[in-house]
Design a protein around this motif. Sequence first.
Motif, PDB file in Angstrom:
ATOM      1  N   UNK A 144      -2.954   3.128   9.961  1.00 48.52           N
ATOM      2  CA  UNK A 144      -2.701   3.755   8.659  1.00 48.52           C
ATOM      3  C   UNK A 144      -2.366   5.219   8.803  1.00 48.52           C
ATOM      4  N   UNK A 145      -3.025   5.903   9.747  1.00 45.47           N
ATOM      5  CA  UNK A 145      -2.736   7.330   9.873  1.00 45.47           C
ATOM      6  C   UNK A 145      -1.282   7.534  10.306  1.00 45.47           C
ATOM      7  N   UNK A 146      -0.757   6.626  11.126  1.00 47.11           N
ATOM      8  CA  UNK A 146       0.627   6.767  11.572  1.00 47.11           C
ATOM      9  C   UNK A 146       1.608   6.449  10.450  1.00 47.11           C
ATOM     10  N   UNK A 147       1.238   5.506   9.584  1.00 47.81           N
ATOM     11  CA  UNK A 147       2.183   5.050   8.579  1.00 47.81           C
ATOM     12  C   UNK A 147       2.084   5.784   7.244  1.00 47.81           C
ATOM     13  N   UNK A 148       0.921   6.395   6.966  1.00 50.36           N
ATOM     14  CA  UNK A 148       0.738   7.018   5.651  1.00 50.36           C
ATOM     15  C   UNK A 148       0.761   8.541   5.704  1.00 50.36           C
ATOM     16  N   UNK A 200       0.846  -1.204   0.000  1.00 57.01           N
ATOM     17  CA  UNK A 200       0.000   0.000   0.000  1.00 57.01           C
ATOM     18  C   UNK A 200       0.876   1.247   0.000  1.00 57.01           C
ATOM     19  N   UNK A 201       1.940   1.190   0.780  1.00 59.99           N
ATOM     20  CA  UNK A 201       2.852   2.345   0.835  1.00 59.99           C
ATOM     21  C   UNK A 201       3.427   2.635  -0.549  1.00 59.99           C
ATOM     22  N   UNK A 202       3.872   1.569  -1.232  1.00 62.06           N
ATOM     23  CA  UNK A 202       4.445   1.744  -2.572  1.00 62.06           C
ATOM     24  C   UNK A 202       3.398   2.300  -3.529  1.00 62.06           C
TER      25      UNK A 202
END
Lengths: 271, 302
Positions: free
Chosen positions: A209-213, A122-124
């Motif tokens: 997700x909020x922390x990682x994106x 998802x990050x990519x």
Amino acid sequence: MRANNTLRTTVLGWAVALLMFFPIGWMALTAFKTELQAVSTPPVLFFKPTLENFAAVFERGDYLKFTLNSVLVSFGSTFLALALAVPAAYRMVFHPTPRTGSTLLWMLSTKMMPPVGVLVPIYLLFRDAGLLDTVTGLVIVYALMNLPIVVWMLYTYFKDVPREILEAGRVDGASAWQEVQILLLPLAWPGIASTGLLNVILAWNEAFWSLNLTTSKAAPLTAFIAAFSSPEGLFWAKLSAASLLAIAPILVVGWFSQKQLVRGLTFGAVK
Amino acid sequence: MAEKLSLNQSRIRSAWLFITPMIVVMVLVAGWPLLRTLWFSFTDADLKELGAAKFVGFSNYVGEYGLLADPEWWNAVLNTIRFSVISVTLETVLGLIVALVLNAKFPGRALVRAAVLIPWAIPTIVSAKMWAWMMHDQFGVLNYVLMGLHIINQPLAWTADPALAMNAVIMVDVWKTTPFMALMILAALQMLPTDCYEAARVDGIHPVRVFFKVTLPLIRPALMVAVIFRALDALRVFDLIYVLTSNSKDTMSMSVYSRQQLVDFQQVGFGSAASTVLFLIVALCTAAYITIGRVKFDGDAR
């Protein structure tokens, strides 16, 4: 006998409410203590309230910006999820095909992978699409995260809508869109409202997700709390103040939605 | 006749339009990452150099250094299953009771409803920290209250004691998620037709009997959906355990294990393998639940 029953329900109801509310009440109390009072044993119940913790929180970050992001992301994702799910659930309930069952199951399967398992892909994907640290990106992720539960809930609620009413509309020449707009939405409103409420709260609470994106621009309140608490993990009074500020808006929403649920009750009585 | 036929055709077409957007979005943003994770699980991908990943077959899964040979993984599997079974059962029963109470009329119901829903409306990251502090062995209010009530004699280390840690996690989860079950069940209760209750009341049937014979069968579909979704989340439990007890072995869930591999150790390949097996275990549990619970979704309206 009847009065007795009401009394028992009242006592039980209030007991449950107190038990559920105690930790939050305790946190709210701590938010107004000094750090020293917060860790004193035995715990202090009566003290001179201070606002220094809130001042410290406001000093550290732009609370309003985080709140605005949280509001945008939770309502945006709810709107998107409902916009995708209402037509889909309508079709699966009122125009089922042999594939309907497997579609529902397939939707469930997206909830079987742990978020951390798809973090890297998802990050990519988001990096390539320029969606990192944007409100739009979080809206999409949250809507998707909640889509299965939204579709399933709507599916259950729509099934309780009498088919005959929709069929009558069809005989009168209503198009499918009109059928949904004029007949289905008002009839299934309590169900749609509680589904929407559910989605707002789930999105509001999401932290992974909020922390990682996000980094700064699109970070919602959960990221604010995390950023606040990790370096100052031992400052309980300040953490309590920050937490209280983070949940305050959802408490307001919860209060209003509770009234919405009661309105749902009267609808059931009319039906 | 011809007009009717074309009307039907346009209806079928619009019916397709209704579901396509959802499917397209799901495939693009949910399906594709899933496949990619599956691919990573067959490589030796490293978080720092994803591009240099080489295909290694099944060696992340089986073999000497494979996932299935790691006792810590199996420990995490057992922890997760224990956590899920106990917490979901408790939450369903308590949620049912709370929903029935909230569905009845009594003074101050509006306030009580709001208060009961609050725990669930709080981000886990907040409530877990809040509980961690309330359960603190020295400064925590929980020990103080329980000692005051003479339920315990000495302060307990709720999150650090191996014998207690899992119970503490379950307790917080029950506190947090029972409102969710109650909300789902309450919504179902409110859509029930009132006439069968009238009939039951007129016939003088005992309320407990009415509950098991009328209410429960009627809300069963909504209840099953609530349990499925709750179980899916419980099997993937992460933030609650991570915040309360960090990487402790006594409470490590499958998700916490996967995160440790993927993020702490940066082994994207191995971590993806753990995630994939987690996925399979959850899928297996869901399939078993659907078969045993005879959940139907054949599209028939009742």
